[in-house]
Motif scaffolding. Structure first.
Motif, mmCIF file in Angstrom:
data_model
loop_
_atom_site.group_PDB
_atom_site.id
_atom_site.type_symbol
_atom_site.label_atom_id
_atom_site.label_comp_id
_atom_site.label_asym_id
_atom_site.label_seq_id
_atom_site.Cartn_x
_atom_site.Cartn_y
_atom_site.Cartn_z
ATOM 1 N N TYR A 68 15.254 33.456 62.978
ATOM 2 C CA TYR A 68 15.386 34.851 63.376
ATOM 3 C C TYR A 68 16.731 35.443 62.975
ATOM 4 N N TRP A 69 17.808 34.743 63.301
ATOM 5 C CA TRP A 69 19.147 35.264 63.046
ATOM 6 C C TRP A 69 19.669 34.896 61.660
ATOM 7 N N GLY A 70 19.269 33.729 61.163
ATOM 8 C CA GLY A 70 19.850 33.237 59.911
ATOM 9 C C GLY A 70 18.819 33.002 58.833
ATOM 10 N N ALA A 71 17.890 33.952 58.694
ATOM 11 C CA ALA A 71 16.841 33.821 57.677
ATOM 12 C C ALA A 71 17.461 33.554 56.309
ATOM 13 N N GLY A 72 16.951 32.551 55.612
ATOM 14 C CA GLY A 72 17.460 32.201 54.295
ATOM 15 C C GLY A 72 18.422 31.034 54.299
ATOM 16 N N LEU A 73 18.924 30.625 55.471
ATOM 17 C CA LEU A 73 19.870 29.512 55.520
ATOM 18 C C LEU A 73 19.177 28.183 55.247
ATOM 19 N N LEU A 74 17.962 28.019 55.742
ATOM 20 C CA LEU A 74 17.157 26.822 55.515
ATOM 21 C C LEU A 74 15.771 27.251 55.054
ATOM 22 N N PRO A 75 15.044 26.371 54.359
ATOM 23 C CA PRO A 75 13.703 26.747 53.900
ATOM 24 C C PRO A 75 12.811 27.189 55.053
ATOM 25 N N ALA A 76 12.188 28.336 54.905
ATOM 26 C CA ALA A 76 11.364 28.891 55.974
ATOM 27 C C ALA A 76 10.183 27.989 56.300
ATOM 28 N N ALA A 77 9.592 27.348 55.290
ATOM 29 C CA ALA A 77 8.460 26.461 55.532
ATOM 30 C C ALA A 77 8.878 25.269 56.387
ATOM 31 N N PHE A 78 10.059 24.722 56.112
ATOM 32 C CA PHE A 78 10.570 23.597 56.899
ATOM 33 C C PHE A 78 10.824 24.022 58.339
ATOM 34 N N LEU A 79 11.458 25.178 58.515
ATOM 35 C CA LEU A 79 11.743 25.665 59.864
ATOM 36 C C LEU A 79 10.449 25.947 60.628
ATOM 37 N N GLY A 80 9.480 26.551 59.952
ATOM 38 C CA GLY A 80 8.212 26.843 60.607
ATOM 39 C C GLY A 80 7.485 25.584 61.033
ATOM 40 N N ALA A 81 7.440 24.586 60.147
ATOM 41 C CA ALA A 81 6.769 23.327 60.481
ATOM 42 C C ALA A 81 7.484 22.624 61.632
ATOM 43 N N THR A 82 8.818 22.633 61.600
ATOM 44 C CA THR A 82 9.598 22.007 62.676
ATOM 45 C C THR A 82 9.332 22.701 64.001
ATOM 46 N N HIS A 83 9.307 24.028 63.976
ATOM 47 C CA HIS A 83 9.081 24.805 65.193
ATOM 48 C C HIS A 83 7.687 24.519 65.764
ATOM 49 N N ARG A 84 6.685 24.397 64.902
ATOM 50 C CA ARG A 84 5.326 24.117 65.372
ATOM 51 C C ARG A 84 5.231 22.732 66.006
ATOM 52 N N VAL A 85 5.819 21.727 65.348
ATOM 53 C CA VAL A 85 5.783 20.362 65.890
ATOM 54 C C VAL A 85 6.474 20.313 67.249
ATOM 55 N N LEU A 86 7.605 20.976 67.364
ATOM 56 C CA LEU A 86 8.330 21.001 68.632
ATOM 57 C C LEU A 86 7.539 21.735 69.705
ATOM 58 N N SER A 87 6.788 22.758 69.317
ATOM 59 C CA SER A 87 5.966 23.487 70.286
ATOM 60 C C SER A 87 4.890 22.583 70.876
ATOM 61 N N TRP A 88 4.227 21.809 70.016
ATOM 62 C CA TRP A 88 3.233 20.861 70.521
ATOM 63 C C TRP A 88 3.891 19.779 71.366
ATOM 64 N N ALA A 89 5.096 19.365 70.974
ATOM 65 C CA ALA A 89 5.824 18.374 71.768
ATOM 66 C C ALA A 89 6.158 18.925 73.151
ATOM 67 N N LEU A 90 6.457 20.222 73.209
ATOM 68 C CA LEU A 90 6.775 20.833 74.496
ATOM 69 C C LEU A 90 5.541 20.871 75.402
ATOM 70 N N ILE A 91 4.370 21.134 74.824
ATOM 71 C CA ILE A 91 3.140 21.097 75.617
ATOM 72 C C ILE A 91 2.913 19.695 76.180
ATOM 73 N N LEU A 92 3.137 18.687 75.341
ATOM 74 C CA LEU A 92 3.008 17.299 75.801
ATOM 75 C C LEU A 92 4.023 17.005 76.900
ATOM 76 N N TYR A 93 5.242 17.529 76.739
ATOM 77 C CA TYR A 93 6.271 17.320 77.763
ATOM 78 C C TYR A 93 5.827 17.891 79.107
ATOM 79 N N VAL A 94 5.242 19.086 79.105
ATOM 80 C CA VAL A 94 4.807 19.705 80.358
ATOM 81 C C VAL A 94 3.804 18.803 81.081
ATOM 82 N N VAL A 95 2.868 18.231 80.321
ATOM 83 C CA VAL A 95 1.876 17.326 80.914
ATOM 84 C C VAL A 95 2.566 16.098 81.514
ATOM 85 N N ILE A 96 3.496 15.513 80.760
ATOM 86 C CA ILE A 96 4.204 14.323 81.240
ATOM 87 C C ILE A 96 5.073 14.662 82.450
ATOM 88 N N HIS A 97 5.704 15.841 82.419
ATOM 89 C CA HIS A 97 6.554 16.280 83.533
ATOM 90 C C HIS A 97 5.741 16.390 84.825
#
Length: 560
Positions: free
Chosen positions: A140-169
């Motif tokens: 959002y703030w630093g568009a262009g600093l890192l590959p957008a595809a990499f950031l998007g994929a990382t963000h999606r994986v972390l989002s699913w990890a957060l859903i798993l965390y909620v279940v474990i919590h």
């Protein structure tokens, strides 16, 4: 005391939490919920989306991009506020994972073990949220600093990890103290009031501060005032352009581009009455073919893959768009994602649409390589986004609140009709007009082939005056396999739709587009180019809707 005795004791204790913890906890849950449901909705817009599509019924519909940003603001504020609360109330031991807690992981007492495990689980969740905040902030703030595809994929994986965390919590809390451990977060007691008040002040200050910083930290494109106008030819070699400082706007998520990223370089100047823009962006192919018509054994058809859904990304022309708004919200507040954004109307592709809900408009200029970028029209198509329109008649796709400014003549038209209005385009079309000399047209475009494996060299449009109304007799003389353009051009748009002159040149893998428009056209369908206006740009590489874009706008300033 044995573990069984401790569990029995725990079952009789009335578990309660302090009010400030309860409020901060549910504020964090709300922010996380909005962030997850809006983020997953955004991810469904990708043509490669899979798992997120299964959650369509529960995901948010609407201006989710802006909600996602606001949820990020809120979550940041709540986490910092909770940290201040723990320090101010002397409750840091709740979350400290020191050597005693690590030793407790091996305790023979089950409740002790689970208490330690829950602290460890908390830090796993906090780490996931921190990484989500980092990846999201860079996008959002630093568009262009890192590959957008990499950031998007990382963000999606972390989002699913957060859903798993909620279940474990939740599971960890139940394992520690049963259902009563969960219900205590709903039964607050008054305690640590001063610390709580301090925390809420911090939450409000941080949320407001982040919003304020986000607004003042926007990039600015200054239009210096010049004494003479440039020649509109798409070459940018006029002396007046040297006084303008270029900015590069990183855009991403272009489906037809490797990695999805397209950097757009922009310059702008004004002469007191007219603004001039110079846009430059890379494109390895000059794509001019918009639904080419092909003669078959059974009649005419058009080359397409997803035209019936309004989502073509193969047989389409290059395009470039500029959005101008008085509001700095994402897309000026016009972007609405999801298949149910309007209960009584749906877009053909089901991914969402642009419209406004507050009575305002967003100005939208579209340059279209074949339809308006030809030497006959030489304009950007002047449109706007307003309140949702009524459903169109016939087979025209529904576009929400997007409409073109009214015109009194000129422009372009589509050169075919479906054989059956209710049928698919693949089932056949009938040309509206045929070229007077179809052999000359066929020879002119023959070298381009029928795909996008190389840059088009020909003009994939027909001049209206050089065509005649379709007749079956004339069609009978055209052999099977003949390819014709499907665009008819009449000349420059007249009226409000023709306010934006434009010339474009493609050379060596780069499009250069030179544009001019009056600072204030006086039209109710246009916005003035003035101080504190905001704009966005998008590049389409032979794509109908899957263009590149950037979330944060650029502020316009007129120089003296």
């Amino acid at each position: 005391m044995k573990f069984g005795d401790r569990r029995a004791l725990n079952s009789t204790v009335k578990r309660r939490s302090d009010l400030s913890t309860v409020i901060l906890h549910w504020a964090a849950v709300l922010a996380l919920g909005v962030a997850l449901l809006s983020g997953l909705r955004i991810s469904t817009d990708s043509p490669d989306a899979s798992w997120s599509l299964l959650l369509d019924a529960v995901l948010l519909h609407g201006a989710v991009s802006q909600w996602h940003v606001w949820a990020g603001y809120g979550l940041t504020a709540v986490i910092l506020g909770y940290g201040v609360y723990l320090l101010r109330a002397g409750l840091g031991s709740r979350i400290i994972f020191d050597r005693y807690r690590r030793q407790a992981l091996k305790s023979p007492d089950g409740a002790t073990r689970w208490q330690a495990r829950n602290v460890a689980i908390f830090w796993v969740g906090f780490t996931i949220i921190l990484l989500l905040a980092i990846s999201g902030s860079i996008s959002y703030w630093g568009a262009g600093l890192l590959p957008a595809a990499f950031l998007g994929a990382t963000h999606r994986v972390l989002s699913w990890a957060l859903i798993l965390y909620v279940v474990i919590h939740i599971g960890g809390q139940i394992a520690y103290g049963g259902i009563r451990q969960l219900t205590k977060i709903m039964m607050p007691r008054l305690a640590y009031g001063v610390a709580g008040a301090t925390a809420f002040v911090v939450v409000a200050a941080v949320a407001g501060g982040v919003y304020w910083i986000d607004h003042i930290a926007l990039r600015t494109l200054t239009l210096p005032k010049v004494a003479s106008a440039p020649v509109l030819d798409g070459k940018f070699d006029d002396e007046v352009w040297k006084s303008a400082k270029a900015i590069v706007i990183p855009t991403a998520r272009a489906h037809t581009v490797e990695g999805g990223e397209i950097d757009v370089t922009v310059k702008a100047i004004h002469d007191g009455t007219t603004a001039y823009f110079a846009f430059e962006w890379p494109d390895t192919e000059r794509s001019m073919k918009l639904f080419p018509m092909v003669k078959t054994e059974t009649g005419w058809t058009i080359k397409q893959t997803e035209a019936d859904r309004g989502d073509e990304s193969e047989f389409y022309e290059d395009q470039f768009a500029v959005m101008l708004s008085r509001a700095s919200e994402v897309a000026g507040g016009s972007a609405h994602y999801g298949s149910k954004v309007l209960s009584d109307k749906k877009s053909t592709h089901g991914r969402g649409m642009h419209y406004m809900t507050d009575g305002s408009i967003v100005d939208l200029w579209q340059w279209k390589a074949a339809r308006t970028g030809n030497r006959v029209v030489s304009q950007m198509d002047d449109g706007y986004i307003g309140a949702p329109l009524e459903k169109p008649a016939g087979d025209e796709r529904y576009r929400g609140g997007f409409n073109m400014d009214p015109d009194t003549g000129g422009g372009y038209v589509q050169n075919f009709d479906r054989k059956d209005p209710a049928a698919r385009l693949a089932d056949g079309v009938v040309p509206r007009r045929l070229p007077k000399d179809w052999q000359l047209v066929r020879a002119a475009i023959a070298g381009d082939g029928i795909d996008h494996s190389s840059a088009d060299r020909a003009d994939w449009w027909l001049l209206y005056e050089e065509t005649v109304p379709y007749t079956a007799e004339m069609d009978a003389n055209i052999p099977v396999g003949t390819v014709l353009p499907s665009v008819l051009v009449r000349g420059p748009f007249q009226g409000d739709r023709g306010h934006i002159a434009a010339e474009a040149v493609w050379s060596d893998g780069v499009w250069r587009l030179e544009v001019k428009r009056a600072l204030d056209t006086g039209s109710q369908y246009d916005l003035p180019i003035a101080k504190d206006m905001y704009f966005w740009v998008s590049a389409f590489q032979h794509a109908q809707t899957r263009h590149s874009y950037h979330t944060r706008p650029v502020r316009l300033e007129l120089g003296e």
